[in-house]
Design an enzyme around this catalytic site. Structure first.
Site, mmCIF file in Angstrom:
data_model
loop_
_atom_site.group_PDB
_atom_site.id
_atom_site.type_symbol
_atom_site.label_atom_id
_atom_site.label_comp_id
_atom_site.label_asym_id
_atom_site.label_seq_id
_atom_site.Cartn_x
_atom_site.Cartn_y
_atom_site.Cartn_z
ATOM 1 N N ALA A 75 33.510 -44.185 51.965
ATOM 2 C CA ALA A 75 32.957 -45.402 52.554
ATOM 3 C C ALA A 75 32.478 -46.291 51.414
ATOM 4 O O ALA A 75 32.107 -45.786 50.349
ATOM 5 C CB ALA A 75 31.790 -45.041 53.459
ATOM 6 N N GLY A 118 34.560 -40.557 52.907
ATOM 7 C CA GLY A 118 35.349 -41.147 53.994
ATOM 8 C C GLY A 118 36.833 -41.181 53.679
ATOM 9 O O GLY A 118 37.665 -41.182 54.588
ATOM 10 N N GLU A 121 38.027 -37.902 54.691
ATOM 11 C CA GLU A 121 38.006 -37.893 56.171
ATOM 12 C C GLU A 121 39.182 -38.698 56.730
ATOM 13 O O GLU A 121 39.777 -38.328 57.747
ATOM 14 C CB GLU A 121 36.669 -38.458 56.660
ATOM 15 C CG GLU A 121 35.528 -37.491 56.340
ATOM 16 C CD GLU A 121 34.149 -38.108 56.510
ATOM 17 O OE1 GLU A 121 33.929 -39.245 56.027
ATOM 18 O OE2 GLU A 121 33.285 -37.470 57.136
ATOM 19 N N GLU A 141 29.007 -36.649 49.892
ATOM 20 C CA GLU A 141 27.945 -37.443 50.522
ATOM 21 C C GLU A 141 26.552 -36.867 50.291
ATOM 22 O O GLU A 141 25.561 -37.604 50.280
ATOM 23 C CB GLU A 141 28.184 -37.567 52.035
ATOM 24 C CG GLU A 141 29.345 -38.471 52.415
ATOM 25 C CD GLU A 141 30.689 -37.753 52.509
ATOM 26 O OE1 GLU A 141 30.825 -36.644 51.946
ATOM 27 O OE2 GLU A 141 31.590 -38.299 53.159
HETATM 28 N N1 CAA Z 1 31.873 -47.468 47.284
HETATM 29 C C1 CAA Z 1 31.783 -48.623 46.579
HETATM 30 N N2 CAA Z 1 32.238 -48.758 45.313
HETATM 31 C C2 CAA Z 1 32.811 -47.687 44.743
HETATM 32 C C3 CAA Z 1 32.950 -46.462 45.405
HETATM 33 C C4 CAA Z 1 32.455 -46.365 46.747
HETATM 34 N N3 CAA Z 1 32.576 -45.251 47.471
HETATM 35 N N4 CAA Z 1 33.555 -45.582 44.561
HETATM 36 C C5 CAA Z 1 33.799 -46.248 43.429
HETATM 37 N N5 CAA Z 1 33.353 -47.522 43.519
HETATM 38 C C6 CAA Z 1 33.428 -48.570 42.508
HETATM 39 C C7 CAA Z 1 32.431 -48.347 41.386
HETATM 40 O O1 CAA Z 1 31.166 -48.863 41.742
HETATM 41 C C8 CAA Z 1 33.084 -49.101 40.252
HETATM 42 O O2 CAA Z 1 32.846 -50.487 40.429
HETATM 43 P P1 CAA Z 1 32.445 -51.408 39.138
HETATM 44 O O3 CAA Z 1 33.659 -51.327 38.246
HETATM 45 O O4 CAA Z 1 32.242 -52.765 39.748
HETATM 46 O O5 CAA Z 1 31.246 -50.785 38.533
HETATM 47 C C9 CAA Z 1 34.562 -48.875 40.484
HETATM 48 O O6 CAA Z 1 34.701 -48.495 41.863
HETATM 49 C C10 CAA Z 1 35.145 -47.750 39.638
HETATM 50 O O7 CAA Z 1 34.340 -46.608 39.836
HETATM 51 P P2 CAA Z 1 33.686 -45.759 38.628
HETATM 52 O O8 CAA Z 1 33.396 -46.642 37.466
HETATM 53 O O9 CAA Z 1 32.538 -44.972 39.181
HETATM 54 O O10 CAA Z 1 34.927 -44.818 38.268
HETATM 55 P P3 CAA Z 1 34.888 -43.359 37.617
HETATM 56 O O11 CAA Z 1 36.305 -43.027 37.306
HETATM 57 O O12 CAA Z 1 33.874 -43.276 36.528
HETATM 58 O O13 CAA Z 1 34.337 -42.386 38.797
HETATM 59 C C11 CAA Z 1 34.272 -41.533 41.065
HETATM 60 C C12 CAA Z 1 35.120 -42.198 39.939
HETATM 61 C C13 CAA Z 1 33.905 -40.103 40.668
HETATM 62 C C14 CAA Z 1 35.156 -41.494 42.313
HETATM 63 C C15 CAA Z 1 32.990 -42.362 41.303
HETATM 64 O O14 CAA Z 1 33.349 -43.731 41.465
HETATM 65 C C16 CAA Z 1 32.220 -41.947 42.532
HETATM 66 O O15 CAA Z 1 31.516 -40.959 42.502
HETATM 67 N N6 CAA Z 1 32.340 -42.736 43.632
HETATM 68 C C17 CAA Z 1 31.610 -42.484 44.872
HETATM 69 C C18 CAA Z 1 32.203 -41.325 45.648
HETATM 70 C C19 CAA Z 1 31.365 -41.038 46.871
HETATM 71 O O16 CAA Z 1 30.182 -40.750 46.797
HETATM 72 N N7 CAA Z 1 31.989 -41.128 48.063
HETATM 73 C C20 CAA Z 1 31.314 -40.931 49.340
HETATM 74 C C21 CAA Z 1 30.870 -42.264 49.894
HETATM 75 S S1 CAA Z 1 29.832 -42.117 51.351
HETATM 76 C C22 CAA Z 1 30.923 -41.802 52.618
HETATM 77 O O17 CAA Z 1 32.127 -41.758 52.447
HETATM 78 C C23 CAA Z 1 30.264 -41.612 53.968
HETATM 79 C C24 CAA Z 1 31.216 -41.122 55.036
HETATM 80 O O18 CAA Z 1 31.391 -39.950 55.258
HETATM 81 C C25 CAA Z 1 31.889 -42.076 55.927
#
Ligand code: CAA
Length: 267
Positions: A75, A118, A121, A141
């Site tokens: 998400a 998500g 999912e 999450e």
């Molecule tokens: N939402 C919004 N932005 C996101 C994102 C997310 N889920 N995942 C990555 N991005 C963005 C980052 O903020 C970054 O943006 P900027 O360049 O503007 O800073 C860009 O994408 C690239 O990401 P990273 O610099 O973090 O890339 P990385 O290679 O260093 O790391 C990653 C990759 C491990 C996937 C890391 O981005 C990460 O941990 N992302 C979040 C993953 C997460 O927690 N997902 C669960 C979300 S909650 C959910 O999904 C609820 C549900 O069940 C419905």
């Protein structure tokens, strides 16, 4: 590359792209700057695309793909920050997931790179997953103080069992493609350069069959997660009789006996 019915505000680029290669269609998630995080706009465009394709008789299987780096990173965390209860209740996020579940056309998830939260999912809401050996699956999450909220606790547990699902969800660790395949989450793992072609090949194989048999088979397999064995077997028997009465089934069996290829009409 085709263009979808335009659901977005005029100043925003499409977050979902459509390629038609009838009898299959490929939907590409298109927010590379955010690793295809599932923003509200993306979810609306995705559901619009899926519903349009589901109504289109020329499309018999859908491939849902991201890009090399990410299927989807979850998400959009920005969208999830500080919502009110009312926004969560009336915001329509849940309706979009229900709409994906209602699609009758088979959907193959083509996964390369991150497939998280998500995003995982969403891949699990598809009918099967074809993965690149670079794919990483996870439900991180709990790192954010929440839990999977779009089916992860239920679908992942059914796919890989309680102990492994607890490991993935409670620790937030990622599964490699090979581990996900061994655990039963992923149907096929292929080399990094082959993930999309392989998913299209799988979709073409599905699309070559009668859409009646295929849709009823999808419905019946999904019943296995909704009912007890007796009710599931009854649902399967009814679906089997329904398929058997189709022109395609009669043609399929006649063609086998006459040692020729069947002419599928979707009737
Ligand atoms: N939402 C919004 N932005 C996101 C994102 C997310 N889920 N995942 C990555 N991005 C963005 C980052 O903020 C970054 O943006 P900027 O360049 O503007 O800073 C860009 O994408 C690239 O990401 P990273 O610099 O973090 O890339 P990385 O290679 O260093 O790391 C990653 C990759 C491990 C996937 C890391 O981005 C990460 O941990 N992302 C979040 C993953 C997460 O927690 N997902 C669960 C979300 S909650 C959910 O999904 C609820 C549900 O069940 C419905």
């Amino acid at each position: 590359m085709g263009v979808l019915a335009d659901l977005r505000p005029p100043d925003r680029p499409m977050t979902v792209l459509l390629e038609r290669e009838e009898p299959i269609a490929v939907i590409r998630l298109n927010r590379p700057e955010a690793l295809n995080a599932l923003s509200n706009q993306l979810m609306s465009e995705l559901v619009g695309a899926l519903e349009n394709l589901d109504d289109d008789e020329a499309v018999r299987c859908i491939v849902l793909a991201g890009d090399d780096k990410a299927f989807a990173s979850g998400a959009d965390i920005g969208d999830l920050s500080n919502p009110t209860h009312l926004e969560l209740y009336f915001g329509g996020r849940i309706d979009k997931w229900d709409a994906i579940r209602s699609v009758r056309t088979p959907i193959v998830a083509a996964v390369s790179g991150y497939c998280l939260g998500g995003g995982c999912e969403l891949a699990m809401a598809c009918d099967l997953i074809v993965a690149s050996e670079t794919a990483q699956f996870g439900q991180p999450e709990t790192n954010l103080g929440v839990l999977p909220g779009a089916g992860g606790t239920q679908r992942l547990t059914r796919a890989i069992g309680k102990s492994k699902a607890m490991d993935v969800i409670l620790t937030g660790r990622f599964l490699s493609a090979r581990e996900a395949e061994a655990a039963g989450l992923v149907a096929r793992v292929v080399a990094a350069e082959a993930w999309l072609d392989e998913a299209k090949r799988v979709a073409q194989a599905i699309a070559a069959k009668s859409p009646i048999g295929v849709r009823l088979a999808k419905e019946s397999v999904n019943q296995a997660f909704e009912t007890n064995l007796r009710a599931g077997l009854e649902a399967e028997r009814k679906a089997f009789h329904l398929a058997l009465s189709s022109e395609d089934a009669q043609e399929g069996m006649k063609a086998f006996l006459e040692k020729r290829k069947p002419e599928i009409k979707g009737k």
